[in-house]
Design a protein around this motif. Structure first.
Motif, PDB file in Angstrom:
ATOM      1  N   THR A 155       7.903  -1.893 -85.786  1.00 33.96           N
ATOM      2  CA  THR A 155       7.533  -2.837 -86.839  1.00 33.96           C
ATOM      3  C   THR A 155       7.030  -2.046 -88.036  1.00 33.96           C
ATOM      4  O   THR A 155       6.695  -0.850 -87.917  1.00 33.96           O
ATOM      5  CB  THR A 155       6.422  -3.784 -86.367  1.00 33.96           C
ATOM      6  N   GLU A 296      13.968 -10.621 -90.975  1.00 35.43           N
ATOM      7  CA  GLU A 296      12.928  -9.633 -90.716  1.00 35.43           C
ATOM      8  C   GLU A 296      11.826  -9.738 -91.756  1.00 35.43           C
ATOM      9  O   GLU A 296      10.636  -9.688 -91.432  1.00 35.43           O
ATOM     10  CB  GLU A 296      13.551  -8.226 -90.721  1.00 35.43           C
ATOM     11  N   ASN A 299       9.768 -12.915 -91.160  1.00 42.04           N
ATOM     12  CA  ASN A 299       8.805 -12.737 -90.068  1.00 42.04           C
ATOM     13  C   ASN A 299       7.617 -11.893 -90.507  1.00 42.04           C
ATOM     14  O   ASN A 299       6.475 -12.143 -90.095  1.00 42.04           O
ATOM     15  CB  ASN A 299       9.491 -12.084 -88.871  1.00 42.04           C
ATOM     16  N   ARG A 300       7.890 -10.888 -91.354  1.00 42.67           N
ATOM     17  CA  ARG A 300       6.796 -10.066 -91.878  1.00 42.67           C
ATOM     18  C   ARG A 300       5.840 -10.885 -92.716  1.00 42.67           C
ATOM     19  O   ARG A 300       4.607 -10.797 -92.559  1.00 42.67           O
ATOM     20  CB  ARG A 300       7.363  -8.903 -92.699  1.00 42.67           C
TER      21      ARG A 300
END
Length: 308
Positions: A155, A296, A299-300
Motif C-alpha cells: 500500500t 486504487e 480506496n486511498r
C-alpha cells in the motif's frame, strides 16, 4: 595500504569458499553463511547476471564511459549487491552501472555484497534501493513505486515506511503515470520538469495534455505559467459558452468563493494529494468535489477520509 590488502585478500578467500561445492550456501542458516552473507566478496563478472527487475532503463553512454575510466584508475570503490541464485551463480540487486562499466574495461572480478533472497524479496530490494538513488528521473521513480504496488502488493502507506518518503510525495510521483507517454518522455529527457507534469496531470484528455505540453515547450513556460494555463483550460472547459464581455467578467467575479474557503482550499488538496474543488456561497453553503482516476485511488481517498 596494509588494511586494503588484507580486505582484498579476505574477499578472495571468501570467493574460494563460495567455489567449493562442499560449501554451497543456499540459505542464511547454512554452514559458513555468516562468513559470506553481508560481507564483501570478490566475484567473477561472468558468474553474475543482470537483474530483470531493474527499474532503470536508461544508461547514459558518456556517463558510463566516465565511470569506467574512474574504475580503471581507482577500482570499484562501492561494492555492488547481488543475490545468490545457485552454485557460483548470482544476480544483480543494485549496482548495474558499476557492473557494466567494469565489463567495459575488461575486469574479471568485482567486489560484491551477497544477499540470499527469493524473487519477490529481490524485486523489492532492487526497487527500494534504486528509488533512493539521486540520478533516477521522476518517471523511473514513478514506475518503481507502481511496481511496488502491483508486484509486491504494498500500500502507499507501507511504501512510505519502506522508502522513507511522505505518502503525498509518493502519490505525486504516481500521478505522473497518467500523463501521455509523449509527456512522460519529455520529463525523462528534461524538456519539462516534474512540476510541469504535476500541473498537466490535472488535464484529463490526453490530446489536450499534448496541446498544453507543446505550448510549454514552444513558449518556454515556467511551472507557474503552466499552472495558470491549465487553470484557464479548465475554466474554458467548464464554461464553453462563457461570454467574454466585461459584464460577464464582473458577474463571474462576484461568484468567487468566500475567504474562509480560499484560505483553506489548499489544505484539502495537500492532505488528499488531489486537486479538490470547493464552491460556496457568501452564506457558507456549498459543495466539495474530490476527483479520482482509479479504484486504487478511490480506496486511498476513502481510507484517508473514513479511516477504513
Amino acid at each position: 595500504m596494509a588494511k586494503a590488502t588484507k580486505k582484498q585478500a579476505l574477499g578472495r578467500g571468501l570467493s574460494a569458499l563460495l567455489k567449493d561445492p562442499n560449501n554451497d550456501i543456499q540459505s542464511a542458516t547454512d554452514k559458513n553463511a555468516d562468513k559470506v552473507v553481508g560481507n564483501i566478496v570478490e566475484l567473477e563478472l561472468s558468474a553474475i547476471e543482470v537483474n530483470p527487475f531493474q527499474p532503470r532503463s536508461n544508461f547514459n553512454d558518456e556517463a558510463l564511459h566516465e565511470l569506467a575510466s574512474s574504475i580503471r584508475e581507482l577500482g570499484v570503490i562501492q561494492p555492488i549487491t547481488v543475490r545468490k541464485l545457485d552454485f557460483n551463480q548470482y544476480q544483480l540487486v543494485s549496482g548495474e552501472r558499476r557492473f557494466r562499466a567494469s565489463k567495459l574495461i575488461g575486469l574479471e572480478t568485482i567486489p560484491a555484497y551477497i544477499r540470499i533472497a527469493n524473487d519477490q524479496e529481490s524485486l523489492e530490494m532492487a526497487l527500494v534501493e534504486n528509488i533512493q538513488r539521486q540520478d533516477l528521473d521522476p518517471i523511473e521513480i514513478a514506475i518503481s513505486y507502481q511496481r511496488l504496488i502491483d508486484e509486491i502488493q504494498l500500500t502507499q502507506e507501507k511504501m512510505s515506511e519502506r522508502v522513507g518518503k511522505k505518502r503525498s510525495t509518493i502519490t505525486n510521483y504516481l500521478r505522473l503515470l497518467r500523463l501521455d507517454p509523449i509527456i512522460q518522455t519529455g520529463i525523462r529527457d528534461g524538456f519539462v520538469s516534474m512540476g510541469h507534469g504535476r500541473a498537466l496531470v490535472n488535464v484529463v484528455e490526453k490530446q489536450d495534455q499534448i496541446a498544453l505540453y507543446e505550448k510549454i515547450v514552444g513558449e518556454n513556460l515556467s511551472v507557474r505559467d503552466t499552472e495558470k494555463a491549465v487553470k484557464d483550460y479548465q475554466e474554458a472547459k467548464s464554461n464553453p459558452n462563457q461570454n467574454s464581455s466585461p459584464e460577464s467578467k464582473n458577474k463571474n467575479t462576484s461568484k468567487t468563493n468566500p475567504e474562509f474557503i480560499t484560505k483553506n482550499l489548499g489544505k484539502f488538496s495537500d492532505y488528499l494529494a488531489v486537486k479538490v474543488d470547493i464552491k460556496a456561497s457568501e452564506k457558507g453553503k456549498g459543495k466539495i468535489t474530490i476527483p479520482f482516476h482509479s479504484q486504487e485511488e478511490f480506496n486511498r481517498l476513502k481510507k484517508l477520509i473514513t479511516g477504513e
